[in-house]
Design a protein around this motif. Sequence first.
Motif, PDB file in Angstrom:
ATOM      1  N   ILE A 139       0.872  -1.183   0.000  1.00 59.47           N
ATOM      2  CA  ILE A 139       0.000   0.000   0.000  1.00 59.47           C
ATOM      3  C   ILE A 139       0.903   1.225   0.000  1.00 59.47           C
ATOM      4  CG2 ILE A 139      -1.645   1.344   1.356  1.00 59.47           C
ATOM      5  CD1 ILE A 139      -2.899  -1.225   2.200  1.00 59.47           C
TER       6      ILE A 139
ATOM      7  N   ILE B 244       3.626   1.775   2.947  1.00 60.64           N
ATOM      8  CA  ILE B 244       3.418   1.749   4.396  1.00 60.64           C
ATOM      9  C   ILE B 244       3.174   0.333   4.927  1.00 60.64           C
ATOM     10  CG2 ILE B 244       2.557   4.124   4.568  1.00 60.64           C
ATOM     11  CD1 ILE B 244      -0.295   2.964   4.846  1.00 60.64           C
ATOM     12  N   GLN B 245       2.747  -0.579   4.046  1.00 63.39           N
ATOM     13  CA  GLN B 245       2.464  -1.939   4.515  1.00 63.39           C
ATOM     14  C   GLN B 245       2.368  -2.869   3.319  1.00 63.39           C
ATOM     15  OE1 GLN B 245       2.880  -3.767   7.319  1.00 63.39           O
ATOM     16  NE2 GLN B 245       1.482  -2.513   8.533  1.00 63.39           N
ATOM     17  N   LYS B 246       2.736  -4.150   3.532  1.00 64.48           N
ATOM     18  CA  LYS B 246       2.514  -5.142   2.483  1.00 64.48           C
ATOM     19  C   LYS B 246       1.041  -5.524   2.442  1.00 64.48           C
ATOM     20  CE  LYS B 246       6.718  -7.767   3.117  1.00 64.48           C
ATOM     21  NZ  LYS B 246       7.241  -9.133   3.162  1.00 64.48           N
TER      22      LYS B 246
ATOM     23  N   ASP C 226      -6.186  -8.591  -2.019  1.00 66.68           N
ATOM     24  CA  ASP C 226      -6.618  -7.313  -1.448  1.00 66.68           C
ATOM     25  C   ASP C 226      -6.290  -6.149  -2.371  1.00 66.68           C
ATOM     26  OD1 ASP C 226      -7.667  -8.402   0.897  1.00 66.68           O
ATOM     27  OD2 ASP C 226      -5.675  -8.547   1.770  1.00 66.68           O
TER      28      ASP C 226
ATOM     29  N   ALA D  63      -2.857   1.247  10.134  1.00 63.17           N
ATOM     30  CA  ALA D  63      -1.794   0.440   9.520  1.00 63.17           C
ATOM     31  C   ALA D  63      -0.429   0.983   9.930  1.00 63.17           C
ATOM     32  CB  ALA D  63      -1.924   0.456   7.991  1.00 63.17           C
TER      33      ALA D  63
ATOM     34  N   TYR E 172      -9.890  -5.290   9.486  1.00 58.73           N
ATOM     35  CA  TYR E 172      -8.967  -5.023   8.382  1.00 58.73           C
ATOM     36  C   TYR E 172      -7.621  -5.681   8.703  1.00 58.73           C
ATOM     37  CZ  TYR E 172      -7.138  -1.943   4.577  1.00 58.73           C
ATOM     38  OH  TYR E 172      -6.607  -1.420   3.415  1.00 58.73           O
TER      39      TYR E 172
ATOM     40  N   GLU F 247      -5.839  -7.873   7.363  1.00 58.24           N
ATOM     41  CA  GLU F 247      -4.860  -8.139   6.306  1.00 58.24           C
ATOM     42  C   GLU F 247      -3.847  -7.003   6.184  1.00 58.24           C
ATOM     43  OE1 GLU F 247      -8.134  -7.894   6.092  1.00 58.24           O
ATOM     44  OE2 GLU F 247      -8.836  -6.918   4.264  1.00 58.24           O
ATOM     45  N   VAL F 248      -4.172  -5.825   6.700  1.00 48.97           N
ATOM     46  CA  VAL F 248      -3.268  -4.678   6.585  1.00 48.97           C
ATOM     47  C   VAL F 248      -2.886  -4.099   7.954  1.00 48.97           C
ATOM     48  CG1 VAL F 248      -3.108  -2.289   5.737  1.00 48.97           C
ATOM     49  CG2 VAL F 248      -4.085  -4.058   4.268  1.00 48.97           C
TER      50      VAL F 248
ATOM     51  N   ARG G 195      -2.040  -4.260  11.880  1.00 50.27           N
ATOM     52  CA  ARG G 195      -1.579  -5.111  12.988  1.00 50.27           C
ATOM     53  C   ARG G 195      -1.724  -4.339  14.298  1.00 50.27           C
ATOM     54  NH1 ARG G 195       3.995  -6.293   9.839  1.00 50.27           N
ATOM     55  NH2 ARG G 195       3.035  -7.219   8.010  1.00 50.27           N
TER      56      ARG G 195
ATOM     57  N   GLY H 298       0.971  -1.879  14.411  1.00 47.13           N
ATOM     58  CA  GLY H 298       1.154  -1.024  13.237  1.00 47.13           C
ATOM     59  C   GLY H 298       2.430  -1.327  12.486  1.00 47.13           C
ATOM     60  N   ASN H 299       3.062  -0.279  11.980  1.00 50.35           N
ATOM     61  CA  ASN H 299       4.340  -0.403  11.278  1.00 50.35           C
ATOM     62  C   ASN H 299       5.428   0.164  12.200  1.00 50.35           C
ATOM     63  OD1 ASN H 299       6.678   0.191   9.779  1.00 50.35           O
ATOM     64  ND2 ASN H 299       5.530   0.575   7.899  1.00 50.35           N
TER      65      ASN H 299
END
Lengths: 90, 364
Positions: A59, A66-68, A73, B192, B242, B244-245, B247, B250-251
Amino acid sequence: MWLYSSDIRHGTFTMCLGIPMQILGIDGYTARAAAKGVERDISLFMLQDDTPAIGDYVIVHVGYAIQKVSEEDARSSWELFDQILAESDA
Amino acid sequence: MQRSARDWLDRIHALPLNGPVRIMNVCGGHERSITTAGLRGVLPPQVELIPGPGCPVCICPEEAIYAAIQHGLRDEAIVVAYGDMLRVPVNVPKDEVRTLEEARALGADIRPVASPLEAAAIARDNPDRPVVFLAAGFETTTAPLAALLQEGAPDNLLLVMAGRLTWPAVAMLLDAETPGFDALIAPGHVSAVMGADEWLFVPEKHKLPAAVAGFGPESLLAAFYSVIRQKLEGQAFLDNCYPEVVRPEGNPAARRMLAASFAVDDAPWRGVGSIPASGYHLKGELRRHDVREHFPDHGAEQRRRAGEMPPGCDCARVVLGKIYPTACKLYGQPCTPRSPIGPCMVSDEGACRIWWSAGTRKAS
């Protein structure tokens, strides 16, 4: 929507909605990535803890991954953006 | 196996609703999906979907935009800003420059960018000129700026810091006597970056149901189902619709970069006032990128209506979810996306712009 609206549409973009892109090539922290045929250089600097590989989907937000994300998706997000853009043009 | 939107909708309609449930979202992307997919029209009438503080352009301090305009006009700096910001008006007398776009028409070097990387590239291409970046945005936009600073930004890239954190605005609403909503949909991409756990305070401190949602109808409807069911069962926890993106944490790399670049302090939101611990400020030696270290602080100049929304504009109450866009007396006449008065009609993430683009008009 950094890619679509900023570059292609009416000169605006959405700041808190990222778009998925597929990674085509990697050079250091810079990657070549594509979404629906449009290619851009993006930064992988924020994914240092979980580095993506060529072929992966990420994404992308204001030019930074920022994220896989999974391919499934990514594809459903692209469909959603097409729908939103169709509406904005109406 | 993921459930379909239809399936979630059936499950929501099967719930024994006994009164209104007001669900607030705090993300322009969510509001856009809700409006585009027409979700308000297909949910039970007791379910109210309220767009809340989810538009960083809308609450970007008026003083910051004014300062950016002056850096372009008076200091002859190159000014770069995200595209939406160019059309947001400040409160000045009629014969003065109201927007960055107007400043550009008068010859100021104002350039729209879509990424901090573009801002840095312009600074590198113009090493002898100051490049002032109006850095507005929530965590999703401020984290990439932090990444740029940590990787190394050109010395002539100067920042008007207008980055804001999302959760403190929600905390402020919940701390008020009448929060105005019964459940929260937490933003997908902010979570995310920052982690779903950032929203634990909603169920734990305020006993309100919460769910993180993505941007597709399936994820949003799953989140609505979760919070409505929690409310009916007298529960309050944080659901992640959500996963799948998003956690829980986060990051972590992005959060490290934010922490290394910025201090968090009380900060003004346009038309709202100061919200505790809601603004990012440059810290340590990165303060050399603070535009105020190089130029006068135009944002602090005494002006009538500094920091406020434009006269007559109800954007502040729209942003806080106190009223719907159509309740503003300027909505549609004279305020439209073509000639916007308030920032909520300028930004792609503003509730007024989203509603107008989807064809919502005032009931006459």
